[in-house]
Design an enzyme around this catalytic site. Structure first.
Site, short mmCIF file in Angstrom:
data_model
loop_
_atom_site.label_atom_id
_atom_site.label_comp_id
_atom_site.label_asym_id
_atom_site.label_seq_id
_atom_site.Cartn_x
_atom_site.Cartn_y
_atom_site.Cartn_z
CG ASP A 1 -0.44 0.18 2.53
OD1 ASP A 1 0.78 0.43 2.63
OD2 ASP A 1 -1.21 0.12 3.51
CB CYS A 24 0.40 -2.82 4.57
SG CYS A 24 0.07 -3.89 5.99
N GLY A 25 1.73 -0.96 6.34
CA GLY A 25 2.31 -0.26 7.48
C GLY A 25 2.83 -1.22 8.54
CB THR A 26 1.24 -3.43 10.88
OG1 THR A 26 0.08 -3.85 10.13
CG2 THR A 26 0.92 -2.15 11.65
N GLY A 27 2.26 -4.83 8.06
CA GLY A 27 2.33 -6.17 7.46
C GLY A 27 1.14 -7.03 7.83
CG HIS A 33 8.90 -26.11 11.25
ND1 HIS A 33 8.95 -26.07 12.62
CD2 HIS A 33 10.08 -26.67 10.84
CE1 HIS A 33 10.11 -26.58 13.04
NE2 HIS A 33 10.81 -26.93 11.98
CG ASN A 34 4.61 -22.72 9.60
OD1 ASN A 34 5.41 -21.90 10.03
ND2 ASN A 34 4.01 -23.59 10.38
NE ARG A 38 8.53 -32.33 13.79
CZ ARG A 38 9.71 -31.78 13.50
NH1 ARG A 38 10.50 -32.36 12.60
NH2 ARG A 38 10.10 -30.66 14.08
CG HIS A 39 7.27 -29.77 9.59
ND1 HIS A 39 6.99 -29.32 10.86
CD2 HIS A 39 8.60 -30.02 9.56
CE1 HIS A 39 8.10 -29.30 11.57
NE2 HIS A 39 9.10 -29.72 10.81
NE ARG A 42 2.74 -31.42 13.45
CZ ARG A 42 3.91 -31.65 14.04
NH1 ARG A 42 4.97 -30.94 13.71
NH2 ARG A 42 4.02 -32.59 14.96
#
Ligand code: RB5
Length: 148
Positions: free
Chosen positions: A8, A65-68, A98-99, A132-133, A136
């Site tokens: 932004d 953005c300003g904060t993400g 992991h994600n 193992r990830h 999930r």
């Protein structure tokens, strides 16, 4: 490898810095804006970045953005998107390992350019571990399916 980038009005200058930085690392950038200084709404740009990744037009997305946070919430609404909103490199690295995060967001009002570069380095240079990830990460997709 292609990276979709969006931001932004608060993050035009940081986007330029990070765009040049990842291009120097050998990535192609799809710049989805904004590139103007007038006030605009972060959800549109979070969605654009996420859609580019979801559609396979880009391998990764980086949104600022300003904060993400707002742009990250917007991106996370798109199917198949796993956002990490980071203010330091450790979480960025683990979010890949992991994600299997595919969109990185951070805040131009929260961190400086040099911290942003360190976060981007850790994020882009880390690899998803699977194993193992995967169970999930599959469960994340199942949540998406259950709540369509
Ligand atoms: C814009 O003022 C600001 O709200 C936006 O950049 C972002 O921080 C939202 O999460």
């Amino acid at each position: 490898m292609k990276i979709a980038m969006g931001n932004d009005h608060t993050a035009v200058e940081m986007k330029k810095v990070i765009k040049a930085y990842v291009e120097a690392k050998g990535y192609e950038v799809i710049d989805l804006g904004t590139n103007g200084s007038e006030s605009c709404d972060y959800p549109l740009f979070g969605e654009k970045v996420a859609q580019a990744v979801s559609a396979g037009e880009a391998d990764y997305g980086i949104a600022i953005c300003g904060t993400g946070i707002g742009i990250g919430i917007a991106a996370s609404k798109v199917k198949g998107i796993r956002v990490c909103t980071c203010s330091e490199p450790y979480s960025a690295r683990l979010s890949r390992m992991h994600n299997n995060s595919n969109v990185l967001t951070f805040g131009a009002r929260v961190i400086g350019d040099e911290m942003a570069k360190m976060i981007v380095d850790q994020w882009l240079d880390s690899t998803y571990e699977g194993g193992r990830h995967q169970r999930r990460v599959d469960q994340l997709a199942e949540i998406e399916m259950r709540n369509r």
